[in-house]
Design a protein around this motif. Structure first.
Motif, PDB file in Angstrom:
ATOM      1  N   ILE A  22      -1.356  -5.819   9.364  1.00 37.48           N
ATOM      2  CA  ILE A  22      -2.046  -4.642   9.172  1.00 37.48           C
ATOM      3  C   ILE A  22      -2.108  -4.472   7.701  1.00 37.48           C
ATOM      4  CG2 ILE A  22      -1.950  -2.286   9.118  1.00 37.48           C
ATOM      5  CD1 ILE A  22      -0.828  -2.440  11.992  1.00 37.48           C
ATOM      6  N   THR A  28      -5.897  -1.308   8.971  1.00 37.98           N
ATOM      7  CA  THR A  28      -5.479  -0.436  10.011  1.00 37.98           C
ATOM      8  C   THR A  28      -5.396  -1.146  11.258  1.00 37.98           C
ATOM      9  OG1 THR A  28      -7.780  -0.269  10.864  1.00 37.98           O
ATOM     10  CG2 THR A  28      -7.213   1.194   8.994  1.00 37.98           C
ATOM     11  N   PRO A  56       0.857   6.408  11.895  1.00 39.62           N
ATOM     12  CA  PRO A  56      -0.395   6.340  11.314  1.00 39.62           C
ATOM     13  C   PRO A  56      -0.655   6.613   9.919  1.00 39.62           C
ATOM     14  CG  PRO A  56      -0.619   7.662  13.337  1.00 39.62           C
ATOM     15  CD  PRO A  56       1.079   7.399  12.844  1.00 39.62           C
ATOM     16  N   LYS A  59       0.710   3.448   8.216  1.00 39.32           N
ATOM     17  CA  LYS A  59      -0.121   2.166   8.814  1.00 39.32           C
ATOM     18  C   LYS A  59       1.109   1.181   9.318  1.00 39.32           C
ATOM     19  CE  LYS A  59      -4.162   3.300   6.375  1.00 39.32           C
ATOM     20  NZ  LYS A  59      -4.979   2.915   5.167  1.00 39.32           N
TER      21      LYS A  59
END
Length: 62
Positions: A22, A28, A56, A59
């Motif tokens: 990521i 993402t 989130p 990330k």
């Protein structure tokens, strides 16, 4: 490492690889799972079962 085999990988190694991919390649989680054609919910559940939550805003899994 092939993240498409996430269901049988060591969860700590999996978390490390996913976070690295990521950060370095995809930006993402959605992009990563789309590229590899894996089920996002299953990946999150696999890591959650090992005690890692997806954040989130950061990330990454922690």
């Amino acid at each position: 490492m092939d993240v498409t085999k996430f269901e049988t990988m060591d969860p700590v190694m999996l978390m490390s690889i996913v976070n690295m991919k990521i950060r370095d390649e995809f930006g993402t989680l959605d992009s990563l799972v789309k590229y590899y054609g894996i089920d996002k919910d299953k990946l999150i559940a696999r890591l959650a079962a090992a005690g890692f939550d997806y954040l989130p805003d950061a990330k990454q899994f922690r």
